[in-house]
Design an enzyme around this catalytic site. Structure first.
Site, PDB file in Angstrom:
ATOM      1  N   ASP A 138     -26.847 -24.828 -30.958  1.00 11.05           N
ATOM      2  CA  ASP A 138     -26.330 -25.094 -29.612  1.00 11.05           C
ATOM      3  C   ASP A 138     -27.426 -25.001 -28.555  1.00 11.05           C
ATOM      4  OD1 ASP A 138     -24.241 -25.716 -27.866  1.00 11.05           O
ATOM      5  OD2 ASP A 138     -22.876 -24.276 -28.779  1.00 11.05           O
ATOM      6  N   ASP A 170     -18.111 -30.985 -24.485  1.00  8.12           N
ATOM      7  CA  ASP A 170     -17.079 -30.611 -25.464  1.00  8.12           C
ATOM      8  C   ASP A 170     -15.813 -31.458 -25.365  1.00  8.12           C
ATOM      9  OD1 ASP A 170     -18.927 -28.714 -25.985  1.00  8.12           O
ATOM     10  OD2 ASP A 170     -17.575 -26.998 -25.759  1.00  8.12           O
TER      11      ASP A 170
HETATM   12  C1  GLA Z   1     -20.590 -25.148 -26.969  1.00  6.46           C
HETATM   13  C2  GLA Z   1     -20.473 -26.244 -28.019  1.00  6.46           C
HETATM   14  C3  GLA Z   1     -19.140 -26.099 -28.749  1.00  6.46           C
HETATM   15  C4  GLA Z   1     -19.027 -24.722 -29.381  1.00  6.46           C
HETATM   16  C5  GLA Z   1     -19.213 -23.652 -28.311  1.00  6.46           C
HETATM   17  C6  GLA Z   1     -19.317 -22.264 -28.908  1.00  6.46           C
HETATM   18  O1  GLA Z   1     -19.676 -25.333 -25.944  1.00  6.46           O
HETATM   19  O2  GLA Z   1     -20.607 -27.512 -27.451  1.00  6.46           O
HETATM   20  O3  GLA Z   1     -19.001 -27.114 -29.722  1.00  6.46           O
HETATM   21  O4  GLA Z   1     -19.991 -24.590 -30.381  1.00  6.46           O
HETATM   22  O5  GLA Z   1     -20.406 -23.862 -27.547  1.00  6.46           O
HETATM   23  O6  GLA Z   1     -19.483 -21.272 -27.935  1.00  6.46           O
END
Ligand code: GLA
Length: 316
Positions: A126, A183
């Protein structure tokens, strides 16, 4: 590692977020086999954020949370492998993960070795807690090298949400798949907007490195971490799956695989759709929409292997 086709699997985040533990992972691995997902091609079981303690140990190592994973990560990995599946975990380019657990910044070599020792086959990496003026590309390259030197074949899944034109450098940095957007949420516009934002970028996808449009929300029906009140219908989920398959995105299931409706299973294990997604030439789509103004009517064309082709007609 050479990843020839869009990776397929299941990830904890969309439904479970921090509410994860070894029982959930093992039950989900069982369900992937028992309910036919493994046979359909899904192979990675990925634990997302929130699996570790908030502090590293005195040697600087990441420590699995003993309440969530009382037998440790090797035990979980061994179980997943015993089912003929592969095991994935999560860390972050920055000093912390997005949920505030330790990230791998300046611990890349140590963490890659640790993951390899546990038997990890997939790392989602990430982008939180990284300085906005830092060189994210360089940190992804460092982790790619560390994974490559770890002694284990570990698929590298970058997740920088499409920042810094990731599609133009991911492949050269040793990344196997890269998240290209923010997301996803469990509503139809979220899935549609993600897909439409990537039409121009699919020319960068080809065997070895894939544009990841995020974990699927198919089958969530408004429940779980990214679920919301605009829960979707099966037709909307079918449309999402068709877009992910036609566009050649990795297919990571995000719902609770232990409790799926027959409709969800039918959508996610649709053989023809999966064959389209996994076509060996991995070509991008071409937007051949001719309607002059209606943004809800779209037509996409894709060349397949053996001179075949696919056409997708969408009425959003
Ligand atoms: C980010 C990523 C998600 C997930 C969260 C976890 O938002 O884009 O897909 O992995 O972190 O905290």
């Amino acid at each position: 590692m050479t990843v020839k086709k869009p990776p397929m699997g299941w990830n904890t985040w969309n439904t479970f977020a921090s509410n994860i533990n070894e029982q959930l992972i093992m039950e989900s691995a069982d369900a992937m086999v028992k309910n036919g997902y493994k046979d359909a091609g899904y192979e990675y079981i990925v634990i997302d954020d929130c699996w570790s303690l908030k502090q590293r140990d005195e040697e600087g190592r990441l420590v699995a949370d003993p309440e969530k994973f009382p037998h440790g990560m090797k035990y979980v990995a061994d179980y997943v492998h015993s089912k003929g599946l592969k095991f994935g975990m999560y860390s972050c380019v920055g000093t912390n993960t997005c949920a505030g657990y330790p990230g791998s910044f300046e611990h890349e070599w140590q963490d890659a070795k640790q993951l390899a020792e546990w038997g990890v086959d997939f790392l989602k990496y990430d982008y939180c807690y990284f300085p906005s003026n830092g060189d994210g590309k360089q940190r992804y390259l460092v982790m790619a090298q560390a994974l490559r030197a770890s002694g284990r074949d570990i698929l590298f899944s970058a997740c920088n949400w499409g920042n810094a034109k990731v599609e133009t450098w991911a492949r050269a940095c040793g990344v196997d798949m890269y998240r290209s957007t923010g997301d996803i949420f469990d509503n139809f516009n979220s899935a549609k907007d993600i897909a439409m934002s990537q039409v121009q970028n699919y020319c960068y996808s080809a065997p070895g490195c894939f544009n990841d449009m995020d974990m699927l929300t198919v089958g969530m029906y408004g429940k779980g971490n990214v679920g919301n009140e605009n829960a979707q219908s099966d037709v909307e989920y079918q449309t999402q799956f068709a877009l992910w398959c036609l566009f050649g995105s990795p297919l990571m299931i995000g719902c609770d695989v232990r409790n799926m409706t027959p409709a969800t299973k039918e959508i996610l294990t649709n053989k023809e759709m999966i064959a389209l997604n996994q076509d060996p030439e991995c070509r991008g789509v071409i937007n051949v929409t001719t309607h002059p103004w209606d943004q809800n009517l779209k037509v996409f064309f894709r060349h397949l292997s053996d001179g075949e082709y696919a056409i997708g007609f969408f009425n959003f």
